[in-house]
Scaffold this motif. Structure first.
Motif, PDB file in Angstrom:
ATOM      1  N   VAL A 147      24.598 -18.033  -6.256  1.00 59.03           N
ATOM      2  CA  VAL A 147      24.744 -18.396  -7.649  1.00 59.03           C
ATOM      3  C   VAL A 147      25.260 -17.154  -8.360  1.00 59.03           C
ATOM      4  O   VAL A 147      24.507 -16.229  -8.613  1.00 59.03           O
ATOM      5  CB  VAL A 147      23.408 -18.854  -8.259  1.00 59.03           C
ATOM      6  N   LEU A 148      26.560 -17.130  -8.631  1.00 60.68           N
ATOM      7  CA  LEU A 148      27.153 -15.962  -9.253  1.00 60.68           C
ATOM      8  C   LEU A 148      27.375 -16.147 -10.748  1.00 60.68           C
ATOM      9  O   LEU A 148      27.556 -15.180 -11.468  1.00 60.68           O
ATOM     10  CB  LEU A 148      28.492 -15.645  -8.577  1.00 60.68           C
ATOM     11  N   GLU A 149      27.359 -17.371 -11.205  1.00 60.32           N
ATOM     12  CA  GLU A 149      27.570 -17.627 -12.625  1.00 60.32           C
ATOM     13  C   GLU A 149      26.308 -18.204 -13.235  1.00 60.32           C
ATOM     14  O   GLU A 149      25.583 -18.953 -12.591  1.00 60.32           O
ATOM     15  CB  GLU A 149      28.713 -18.639 -12.818  1.00 60.32           C
ATOM     16  N   TRP A 150      26.084 -17.821 -14.468  1.00 54.74           N
ATOM     17  CA  TRP A 150      24.955 -18.378 -15.179  1.00 54.74           C
ATOM     18  C   TRP A 150      25.324 -19.756 -15.679  1.00 54.74           C
ATOM     19  O   TRP A 150      26.394 -19.971 -16.248  1.00 54.74           O
ATOM     20  CB  TRP A 150      24.566 -17.487 -16.350  1.00 54.74           C
ATOM     21  N   ASP A 190      14.822 -20.873  -8.793  1.00 53.76           N
ATOM     22  CA  ASP A 190      14.775 -22.243  -8.273  1.00 53.76           C
ATOM     23  C   ASP A 190      16.100 -22.625  -7.615  1.00 53.76           C
ATOM     24  O   ASP A 190      16.118 -23.330  -6.607  1.00 53.76           O
ATOM     25  CB  ASP A 190      14.430 -23.236  -9.387  1.00 53.76           C
ATOM     26  N   ASP A 191      17.216 -22.152  -8.204  1.00 59.55           N
ATOM     27  CA  ASP A 191      18.520 -22.452  -7.614  1.00 59.55           C
ATOM     28  C   ASP A 191      18.656 -21.828  -6.228  1.00 59.55           C
ATOM     29  O   ASP A 191      19.200 -22.422  -5.310  1.00 59.55           O
ATOM     30  CB  ASP A 191      19.652 -21.942  -8.516  1.00 59.55           C
ATOM     31  N   ILE A 192      18.149 -20.610  -6.095  1.00 56.73           N
ATOM     32  CA  ILE A 192      18.237 -19.930  -4.799  1.00 56.73           C
ATOM     33  C   ILE A 192      17.373 -20.645  -3.774  1.00 56.73           C
ATOM     34  O   ILE A 192      17.762 -20.830  -2.628  1.00 56.73           O
ATOM     35  CB  ILE A 192      17.822 -18.456  -4.951  1.00 56.73           C
ATOM     36  N   LYS A 193      16.185 -21.059  -4.188  1.00 50.51           N
ATOM     37  CA  LYS A 193      15.282 -21.753  -3.275  1.00 50.51           C
ATOM     38  C   LYS A 193      15.879 -23.073  -2.798  1.00 50.51           C
ATOM     39  O   LYS A 193      15.669 -23.486  -1.670  1.00 50.51           O
ATOM     40  CB  LYS A 193      13.933 -21.996  -3.943  1.00 50.51           C
ATOM     41  N   GLN A 194      16.622 -23.747  -3.654  1.00 53.67           N
ATOM     42  CA  GLN A 194      17.245 -25.002  -3.270  1.00 53.67           C
ATOM     43  C   GLN A 194      18.320 -24.788  -2.209  1.00 53.67           C
ATOM     44  O   GLN A 194      18.518 -25.616  -1.337  1.00 53.67           O
ATOM     45  CB  GLN A 194      17.870 -25.694  -4.478  1.00 53.67           C
ATOM     46  N   GLN A 195      19.023 -23.653  -2.283  1.00 55.71           N
ATOM     47  CA  GLN A 195      20.076 -23.361  -1.312  1.00 55.71           C
ATOM     48  C   GLN A 195      19.495 -23.005   0.049  1.00 55.71           C
ATOM     49  O   GLN A 195      20.151 -23.161   1.054  1.00 55.71           O
ATOM     50  CB  GLN A 195      20.958 -22.201  -1.812  1.00 55.71           C
ATOM     51  N   GLY A 196      18.282 -22.538   0.101  1.00 57.52           N
ATOM     52  CA  GLY A 196      17.683 -22.123   1.362  1.00 57.52           C
ATOM     53  C   GLY A 196      17.957 -20.658   1.614  1.00 57.52           C
ATOM     54  O   GLY A 196      18.811 -20.047   0.995  1.00 57.52           O
ATOM     55  N   PRO A 197      17.221 -20.060   2.543  1.00 56.07           N
ATOM     56  CA  PRO A 197      17.397 -18.634   2.814  1.00 56.07           C
ATOM     57  C   PRO A 197      18.747 -18.348   3.454  1.00 56.07           C
ATOM     58  O   PRO A 197      19.265 -19.150   4.217  1.00 56.07           O
ATOM     59  CB  PRO A 197      16.249 -18.312   3.758  1.00 56.07           C
ATOM     60  N   ALA A 198      19.290 -17.196   3.137  1.00 54.71           N
ATOM     61  CA  ALA A 198      20.571 -16.793   3.726  1.00 54.71           C
ATOM     62  C   ALA A 198      20.366 -16.513   5.202  1.00 54.71           C
ATOM     63  O   ALA A 198      19.359 -15.960   5.612  1.00 54.71           O
ATOM     64  CB  ALA A 198      21.090 -15.551   3.016  1.00 54.71           C
TER      65      ALA A 198
END
Length: 78
Positions: free
Chosen positions: A1-4, A22-30
């Motif tokens: 997520v690079l843009e707000w 929350d957005d990062i958690k939805q994407q899953g761990p890298a």
């Protein structure tokens, strides 16, 4: 997520507003993408075993032929 991205959706009563994590958690761990383990059924295992057995038999036949050829060449020199 690079843009707000502004929060546009409303959450139900009693739930806290969404956080940027929350957005990062939805994407899953890298780096979480792993190859799936392929489980072979009994016929696939048998096919693999048969294939390996045929390859080994060919290998043994070649070794035996080379050995016999070397023995025959020794017999002719006597």
């Amino acid at each position: 997520v690079l843009e707000w991205q502004p929060r546009t959706g409303k959450r139900s009563v009693g739930r806290p507003p969404t956080r940027w994590t929350d957005d990062i958690k939805q994407q899953g761990p890298a780096g979480h993408k792993r190859h799936k383990t392929v489980k072979l059924g009994p016929t696939a295992r048998q096919d693999r075993a048969n294939s390996l057995q045929k390859t080994y038999n060919i290998y043994l036949n070649i070794k035996i032929r080379r050995f016999l050829a070397s023995v025959e060449s020794l017999n002719y020199h006597i």
